[in-house]
Design an enzyme around this catalytic site. Structure first.
Site, short mmCIF file in Angstrom:
data_model
loop_
_atom_site.label_atom_id
_atom_site.label_comp_id
_atom_site.label_asym_id
_atom_site.label_seq_id
_atom_site.Cartn_x
_atom_site.Cartn_y
_atom_site.Cartn_z
N PRO A 149 -2.63 -10.58 4.02
CG PRO A 149 -4.24 -9.77 5.50
CD PRO A 149 -4.07 -10.72 4.35
CE1 TYR A 150 3.29 -16.16 6.80
CE2 TYR A 150 2.86 -16.59 4.46
CZ TYR A 150 3.65 -16.77 5.59
OH TYR A 150 4.78 -17.54 5.52
N GLY A 151 1.30 -12.51 3.58
CA GLY A 151 2.33 -12.21 2.60
C GLY A 151 2.88 -10.80 2.76
CB THR A 153 3.60 -9.90 7.96
OG1 THR A 153 3.45 -11.30 7.67
CG2 THR A 153 2.29 -9.32 8.43
#
Length: 318
Positions: A149-151, A153
């Site tokens: 999910p970080y990637g 965003t």
């Protein structure tokens, strides 16, 4: 020249703010001091800036704070603030990533456009590539398939940058590849390895140790970022990699050799969201910015270990 540095109390942001001050800029630093890691670490990052008359620190949440006054004189914007961490971005914590990465970035871009800022240079990540089919990764050629999910965003932030670029804002997103060095976040592997050499917690190695990264020393990342803020024409996407790929086992061996100590390593399963390899094609950054990394992995790790040791002595003195 006036610059805004968001995330100024962070790892790369504090180094960039110091570089800008050293080159005669007036710098407004903005930081929310989120609780991802301890506030005293971030306060320590600002130690060299506290008495600088050309540095102002504003503690504010970019997703909510009024920004009109801060952007009023059309500064160059270096947007480095973000919620970091691949593994922590899964589950309920994702809401924080949306708030700190997507909403904050949209507001920075919106205010920069409205104010007529000449440039926004913003931090993206090699995480947007995920596990690529071919290496090295090339901007606009290698598909972006983030595994966390970080990637995701970060890829969406790049989409926002493209939207505002279409509206007339000069903006570039720098895809950093595993930046390391003094002041690195306490959860990052290289810092934990350095701390393990001076009696810190036992290092846990996720995976088999053969996963590799394109490691980038912080001063080289800062140099690319500064150049992206001032060159006449800048592309939307820029890979920023150190050009020296190494496996985690090679990094461990190098740190052991520098420290003159063998480490006790504990092994664990693969980290959630981790990719097997990263490698950057940096031809676009080299050509557009006139930039090239200059710090070898051995030099960078030597500097980071020296910083960890010095920090330990300061903390012991307290």
């Amino acid at each position: 020249m006036h610059a805004i540095v968001t995330g100024a109390a962070g790892f790369i942001g504090s180094h960039l703010a110091e570089r800008l001050i050293g080159e005669g800029w007036r710098v407004t630093g903005i930081d929310a001091f989120t609780n991802y890691y301890a506030r005293p670490d971030k306060e320590a990052n600002l130690a060299n800036l506290r008495n600088e008359t050309r540095f102002e620190l504003i503690e504010a949440d970019l997703a909510e704070a009024p920004l009109d006054r801060i952007f009023a004189d059309r500064p160059v914007v270096f947007h480095l603030a973000a919620q970091a961490g691949v593994r922590a971005s899964f589950g309920d914590s994702f809401a924080g990533y949306v708030h700190d990465n997507l909403i904050s970035t949209q507001r920075v871009l919106e205010h920069a456009l409205e104010a007529g800022c000449p440039r926004v240079a913003m931090a993206s990540s090699s995480s947007v590539y995920g596990d690529a089919e071919e290496y090295p990764c090339i901007e606009g050629v290698t598909p972006t398939r983030p595994r966390s999910p970080y990637g995701a965003t970060k890829r969406m932030c790049e989409d926002l940058a493209d939207i505002y670029r279409g509206l007339g804002l000069s903006v570039a997103a720098l895809r950093y590849f595993t930046v390391y060095g003094p002041r690195q976040r306490p959860d990052m592997a290289m810092r934990r390895l350095c701390e393990a050499t001076i009696g810190g917690a036992q290092f846990t190695l996720n995976g088999d140790g053969l996963q590799s990264r394109d490691f980038t020393y912080v001063a080289d990342a800062v140099d690319a970022t500064l150049r992206a803020g001032v060159v006449l024409d800048v592309p939307l996407l820029l890979n920023v990699g150190g050009g020296e790929e190494a496996t985690m086992l090679q990094v461990i061996s190098t740190i052991e050799e520098i420290a003159g100590k063998q480490l006790d390593i504990e092994t664990a399963g693969d980290g959630k969201g981790d990719v097997r390899r990263t490698a950057a094609d940096t031809r676009i950054a080299r050509h557009a910015l006139g930039w090239a990394p200059t710090t070898t992995l051995v030099e960078g790790l030597t500097n980071q270990l020296a910083w960890v040791r010095a920090r330990s002595l300061v903390m012991a003195g307290d």
